[in-house]
Design an enzyme around this catalytic site. Sequence first.
Site, PDB file in Angstrom:
ATOM      1  N   GLY A   1      -1.453  -2.239  12.828  1.00 26.13           N
ATOM      2  CA  GLY A   1      -1.719  -1.736  10.898  1.00 26.13           C
ATOM      3  C   GLY A   1      -1.514  -2.796   9.767  1.00 26.13           C
ATOM      4  O   GLY A   1      -2.192  -3.595  10.046  1.00 26.13           O
ATOM      5  N   ASN A   2      -1.149  -2.544   8.985  1.00 31.51           N
ATOM      6  CA  ASN A   2      -1.668  -3.455   8.189  1.00 31.51           C
ATOM      7  C   ASN A   2      -0.158  -3.754   7.153  1.00 31.51           C
ATOM      8  O   ASN A   2       0.386  -2.472   6.850  1.00 31.51           O
ATOM      9  CB  ASN A   2      -2.471  -3.860   7.183  1.00 31.51           C
ATOM     10  CG  ASN A   2      -3.372  -3.145   6.361  1.00 31.51           C
ATOM     11  OD1 ASN A   2      -1.992  -2.065   5.785  1.00 31.51           O
ATOM     12  ND2 ASN A   2      -3.935  -1.969   7.304  1.00 31.51           N
TER      13      ASN A   2
END
Length: 402
Positions: A210-211
Amino acid sequence: MSNLKGKHIILGISGGIAAYKSVMLLRLLVKKGAEVQVVITPNGKEFITPVTLSSLSGKPVVSEFFTANTGEWHSHVDLGIWADLMIVAPATASTIGKMANGIADNMLITTYLSAKEQVMVAPAMDLDMWRHPSTQRNIETLRRDGVIIVEPEAGELASGLIGKGRMEEPEKIAEAAERYFSRQEELHGKKVLVTAGPTFENIDPVRFIGNYSSGKMGFAIAEEFAERGADVVLIAGPVNVPLRAEGIRRIDVTSAREMRDACVSHFNDMDYVVLAAAVADYAPAEVSDVKIKREGTDGMTLHLVKNPDIAATLGALKKNQKLIGFALETDHELENALHKLKKKNLDWIVLNSLRDPDAGFMKDTNKVTVVGASGEVIDFPAKQKSEVAKDIIDVVVNGETE
Ligand code: CTP
């Protein structure tokens, strides 16, 4: 004819000298055709009598939770449903503090907390009280909660001191109310799609790539479009941000592919499409059905495949839609942004640089440059994301700034 005609307005009055100006404001709102329900704090009644207010509004003034002799309950919940706008004028430092912190010890604050409608506040206090960090913090909180602040004026104050703190004139407050309602009409009938947040690409049932995207910028844009009367579809990756505006259709997705599918299926009807999501560029080639075990391994290699580029996909499908992308860059910012704009067939690209301390992920502020396909480059100073959203929408809708 005023656009206040037929509008239901709650006028909240708290205890300050400026309460006498609220009588003028009430008269003005009624003259412009609004139906006004006055809610006054116990202190407010020390400054202005309910009889004056009820005779001007044509409605009994609400102040207590119950009418003492009949036991009739005044429902702040019903008021919240009835009203199109709530104006608190004057808003004293104490009322502002209570609103910002949810201290519901009188009918005005409970009405505020039940308000489904837009709330507007016209502060009135002495200059030192206005300047105090506590007041400024509370004002900032209200702004963040979506309240419109009608800034006080500078001038002579009741204390005899001269400075900022005088409640804005009734005509100006009524104009602010009119501006609010006309803004609501601005994009009536327009259809808008906004993507926001990160995407998560699963590795196994418990892990993902993810980020740090918080989704705040995209949510602020969706809210601002909705407040201008557009029909908004918000396609959100996994985020933890509450939606403040009504009338937004939110579709939650997890991966880039899900986001792409949702975007493509809604794209045809749209007038404006804003791609504020931080889409993961790669996803694991295979997703394990079971949790990958650590035991017996020295390390692991993940094989990643490229995710679809949603912006480019929509750019290729584009007919009359205005397509707006974002670019988060660390170097050669303008050059990279222009390259992305062309490659993805965007109409506008909103550039923010990670070199800027006020810009980027997880922050409440952002500093952007909006770049157009016809060569426009418009720089904005650092602002709250809700204000940045206004700037971006002004540019992409009108092709100009305010
Ligand atoms: N975008 C998208 N789909 C992707 C990647 C990006 O729709 N798979 C969109 C973003 O929402 C943004 C714009 O494209 O509006 C630019 O995103 P960015 O991550 O800056 O661009 P990339 O093309 O991924 O370029 P790079 O990561 O190499 O800088």
